[in-house]
Design a protein around this motif. Structure first.
Motif, mmCIF file in Angstrom:
data_model
loop_
_atom_site.group_PDB
_atom_site.id
_atom_site.type_symbol
_atom_site.label_atom_id
_atom_site.label_comp_id
_atom_site.label_asym_id
_atom_site.label_seq_id
_atom_site.Cartn_x
_atom_site.Cartn_y
_atom_site.Cartn_z
ATOM 1 N N MET A 1 0.848 -1.208 0.000
ATOM 2 C CA MET A 1 0.000 0.000 0.000
ATOM 3 C C MET A 1 0.885 1.260 0.000
ATOM 4 O O MET A 1 1.886 1.311 0.716
ATOM 5 N N ARG A 2 0.507 2.234 -0.817
ATOM 6 C CA ARG A 2 1.297 3.464 -0.878
ATOM 7 C C ARG A 2 1.018 4.355 0.348
ATOM 8 O O ARG A 2 -0.119 4.383 0.844
ATOM 9 N N THR A 3 2.040 5.062 0.767
ATOM 10 C CA THR A 3 1.911 5.947 1.933
ATOM 11 C C THR A 3 2.019 7.403 1.499
ATOM 12 O O THR A 3 2.938 7.767 0.761
ATOM 13 N N VAL A 4 1.061 8.215 1.959
ATOM 14 C CA VAL A 4 1.131 9.653 1.723
ATOM 15 C C VAL A 4 1.170 10.372 3.068
ATOM 16 O O VAL A 4 0.397 10.056 3.970
ATOM 17 N N VAL A 5 2.100 11.306 3.188
ATOM 18 C CA VAL A 5 2.162 12.165 4.370
ATOM 19 C C VAL A 5 1.622 13.525 3.964
ATOM 20 O O VAL A 5 2.115 14.126 2.993
ATOM 21 N N ILE A 6 0.588 13.984 4.661
ATOM 22 C CA ILE A 6 0.006 15.288 4.337
ATOM 23 C C ILE A 6 0.236 16.226 5.523
ATOM 24 O O ILE A 6 -0.410 16.090 6.572
ATOM 25 N N ALA A 7 1.188 17.143 5.367
ATOM 26 C CA ALA A 7 1.410 18.167 6.389
ATOM 27 C C ALA A 7 0.342 19.236 6.163
ATOM 28 O O ALA A 7 0.308 19.868 5.114
ATOM 29 N N GLY A 8 -0.546 19.404 7.143
ATOM 30 C CA GLY A 8 -1.729 20.239 6.931
ATOM 31 C C GLY A 8 -2.882 19.385 6.429
ATOM 32 O O GLY A 8 -3.712 19.842 5.630
ATOM 33 N N GLY A 9 -2.948 18.163 6.918
ATOM 34 C CA GLY A 9 -3.979 17.224 6.448
ATOM 35 C C GLY A 9 -5.194 17.136 7.356
ATOM 36 O O GLY A 9 -6.047 16.274 7.166
ATOM 37 N N ILE A 13 -7.991 22.015 2.393
ATOM 38 C CA ILE A 13 -7.681 21.266 1.169
ATOM 39 C C ILE A 13 -6.964 19.959 1.510
ATOM 40 O O ILE A 13 -7.267 18.907 0.942
ATOM 41 N N GLY A 14 -6.021 20.029 2.449
ATOM 42 C CA GLY A 14 -5.272 18.827 2.830
ATOM 43 C C GLY A 14 -6.189 17.750 3.391
ATOM 44 O O GLY A 14 -6.051 16.563 3.080
ATOM 45 N N ARG A 15 -7.158 18.165 4.191
ATOM 46 C CA ARG A 15 -8.103 17.215 4.780
ATOM 47 C C ARG A 15 -8.982 16.588 3.681
ATOM 48 O O ARG A 15 -9.236 15.380 3.667
ATOM 49 N N ALA A 16 -9.438 17.440 2.754
ATOM 50 C CA ALA A 16 -10.277 16.934 1.658
ATOM 51 C C ALA A 16 -9.498 15.936 0.804
ATOM 52 O O ALA A 16 -10.035 14.920 0.343
ATOM 53 N N LEU A 17 -8.209 16.219 0.605
ATOM 54 C CA LEU A 17 -7.364 15.299 -0.161
ATOM 55 C C LEU A 17 -7.208 13.979 0.607
ATOM 56 O O LEU A 17 -7.314 12.889 0.017
ATOM 57 N N ALA A 18 -6.976 14.083 1.908
ATOM 58 C CA ALA A 18 -6.843 12.867 2.738
ATOM 59 C C ALA A 18 -8.098 11.996 2.596
ATOM 60 O O ALA A 18 -8.011 10.771 2.460
ATOM 61 N N ASP A 19 -9.270 12.637 2.590
ATOM 62 C CA ASP A 19 -10.537 11.894 2.499
ATOM 63 C C ASP A 19 -10.696 11.180 1.145
ATOM 64 O O ASP A 19 -11.410 10.204 1.029
ATOM 65 N N ARG A 20 -10.049 11.725 0.128
ATOM 66 C CA ARG A 20 -10.194 11.156 -1.227
ATOM 67 C C ARG A 20 -9.300 9.955 -1.479
ATOM 68 O O ARG A 20 -9.532 9.194 -2.415
ATOM 69 N N LEU A 21 -8.235 9.854 -0.705
ATOM 70 C CA LEU A 21 -7.191 8.887 -1.045
ATOM 71 C C LEU A 21 -7.493 7.497 -0.478
ATOM 72 O O LEU A 21 -6.758 6.996 0.393
ATOM 73 N N THR A 22 -8.540 6.888 -0.980
ATOM 74 C CA THR A 22 -8.863 5.534 -0.544
ATOM 75 C C THR A 22 -7.813 4.580 -1.129
ATOM 76 O O THR A 22 -7.326 4.783 -2.242
ATOM 77 N N GLY A 23 -7.461 3.591 -0.355
ATOM 78 C CA GLY A 23 -6.455 2.644 -0.826
ATOM 79 C C GLY A 23 -5.029 3.081 -0.494
ATOM 80 O O GLY A 23 -4.079 2.378 -0.807
ATOM 81 N N TRP A 24 -4.880 4.272 0.095
ATOM 82 C CA TRP A 24 -3.559 4.744 0.531
ATOM 83 C C TRP A 24 -3.484 4.660 2.059
ATOM 84 O O TRP A 24 -4.495 4.802 2.751
ATOM 85 N N VAL A 26 -2.788 6.884 4.747
ATOM 86 C CA VAL A 26 -2.736 8.348 4.832
ATOM 87 C C VAL A 26 -2.260 8.779 6.221
ATOM 88 O O VAL A 26 -2.875 8.426 7.232
ATOM 89 N N VAL A 27 -1.170 9.541 6.250
ATOM 90 C CA VAL A 27 -0.686 10.123 7.506
ATOM 91 C C VAL A 27 -1.016 11.617 7.429
ATOM 92 O O VAL A 27 -0.312 12.383 6.759
ATOM 93 N N ALA A 28 -2.136 12.005 8.044
ATOM 94 C CA ALA A 28 -2.607 13.395 7.973
ATOM 95 C C ALA A 28 -2.191 14.121 9.246
ATOM 96 O O ALA A 28 -2.566 13.721 10.350
ATOM 97 N N GLY A 30 -1.585 17.646 11.655
ATOM 98 C CA GLY A 30 -1.946 19.025 11.981
ATOM 99 C C GLY A 30 -1.057 19.513 13.110
ATOM 100 O O GLY A 30 -0.092 18.831 13.505
ATOM 101 N N SER A 31 -1.401 20.672 13.646
ATOM 102 C CA SER A 31 -0.517 21.253 14.662
ATOM 103 C C SER A 31 -0.491 20.439 15.945
ATOM 104 O O SER A 31 0.446 20.563 16.738
ATOM 105 N N ALA A 32 -1.506 19.581 16.158
ATOM 106 C CA ALA A 32 -1.478 18.730 17.357
ATOM 107 C C ALA A 32 -0.435 17.617 17.221
ATOM 108 O O ALA A 32 0.012 17.051 18.226
ATOM 109 N N ASP A 33 -0.049 17.313 15.992
ATOM 110 C CA ASP A 33 0.938 16.245 15.773
ATOM 111 C C ASP A 33 2.369 16.773 15.845
ATOM 112 O O ASP A 33 3.276 16.082 16.291
ATOM 113 N N ALA A 34 2.546 17.986 15.342
ATOM 114 C CA ALA A 34 3.864 18.636 15.406
ATOM 115 C C ALA A 34 3.644 20.102 15.083
ATOM 116 O O ALA A 34 2.859 20.430 14.193
#
Ligand SMILES: NC(=O)c1ccc[n+]([C@@H]2O[C@H](COP(=O)([O-])OP(=O)(O)OC[C@H]3O[C@@H](n4cnc5c(N)ncnc54)[C@H](OP(=O)(O)O)[C@@H]3O)[C@@H](O)[C@H]2O)c1
Length: 243
Positions: A1-9, A13-24, A26-28, A30-34
């Motif tokens: 499975m492919r991995t995508v890291v979205i800084a600002g996910g 827009i980043g969140r909407a992209l995260a929601d679209r990427l089925t089959g990936w 997804v490491v989304a 935000g500021s709570a993560d770093a």
């Protein structure tokens, strides 16, 4: 499975992209993560991320009408929107190069804000900060980040895509003071693209990265590549920022 890291996910827009990427995977983030306004936190984050990354999306940003300085002495908008993007792209390059068709997608203002220029002697605008000046400079700086990456790593399989989605109704008006907040909020509702719609072509870029090392797109349409002449100078500026 492919991995995508979205800084600002976590939003917009980043969140909407995260929601679209089925089959990936997804490491989304935000500021709570770093806290990407901190170079120390950003470097620590890089060390915690997967060893193989197929796609890195640079979508974190935070506007501010006032000049805010971080504990490390950086103007905050610049720290999140430029310095962290530089650190993430360079720091995660080895992880990206372990993937078969790696891509960095930088959401920025390429081809849109033409007046942007780098204030070489005072990039953090100590002598005259305004939200507009910093936003325009940030757009230009992101152009140079992409051009600089492609220049520094000519043999790398990593494809760098600069993408301006133009006006998106992501809720970013919340960062502005009144009356600008209402003006931008109403304009975004009337004229902005929805984050879900904006995310569609972005997902396509991740699914089928371009073959060129550097691509600049303005809502899917190619725009001229940034002038490489300033990219090396900008890299020196980024190096100096870290000292
Ligand atoms: N919206 C537009 O019209 C438009 C147009 C052209 C380009 N862009 C660019 O597209 C990108 C995304 O825009 P957007 O409108 O979707 O933004 P947004 O809705 O405001 O989302 C910003 C994201 O950045 C994260 N973030 C903010 N400060 C952070 C910090 N200190 N540390 C870590 N993460 C942080 C937020 O996380 P939390 O909320 O969890 O803190 C959130 O996930 C930005 O780079 C923007 O410049 C946007």
């Amino acid at each position: 499975m492919r991995t995508v890291v979205i800084a600002g996910g976590t939003r917009g827009i980043g969140r909407a992209l995260a929601d679209r990427l089925t089959g990936w995977n997804v490491v989304a983030l935000g500021s709570a993560d770093a806290d990407l306004s901190s170079m120390k936190d950003t470097r620590a984050l890089i060390g915690r991320l997967p060893e193989r990354i197929d796609a890195l999306v640079l979508s974190a940003g935070r506007f501010s009408s006032r000049r805010i300085v971080t504990g490390e002495g950086l103007e905050r908008t610049w720290a999140i929107g430029v310095v962290a993007k530089y650190l993430l792209a360079d720091g995660l390059r080895p992880a990206l190069e372990r993937a078969p068709r790696p891509v960095i997608l930088n959401l920025c203002g390429v081809g849109g804000i033409r007046a942007g220029r780098i204030h070489w002697d005072d990039p953090q605008l100590t002598g005259g900060y305004s939200l507009l000046t910093m936003t325009m400079q940030g757009a230009r700086a992101n152009d140079l980040l992409g051009a600089g990456f492609a220049q520094r790593y000519p043999g790398s399989p990593v494809r760098y895509v600069l993408y301006n989605p133009l006006f998106v109704n992501s809720g970013m008006h919340r960062y502005f003071d009144q009356p600008l907040r209402s003006v931008i909020g109403v304009s975004a509702a009337l004229f902005g693209t929805s984050p879900a719609k904006a995310a569609t072509p972005l997902a396509e870029v991740l699914e089928e990265p371009p073959s060129a090392p550097l691509t600049a797109l303005r809502r899917g349409r190619p725009v001229p590549l940034p002038d490489p002449a300033d990219a090396a100078r900008f890299y020196d500026l980024m190096q100096a920022t870290q000292k």
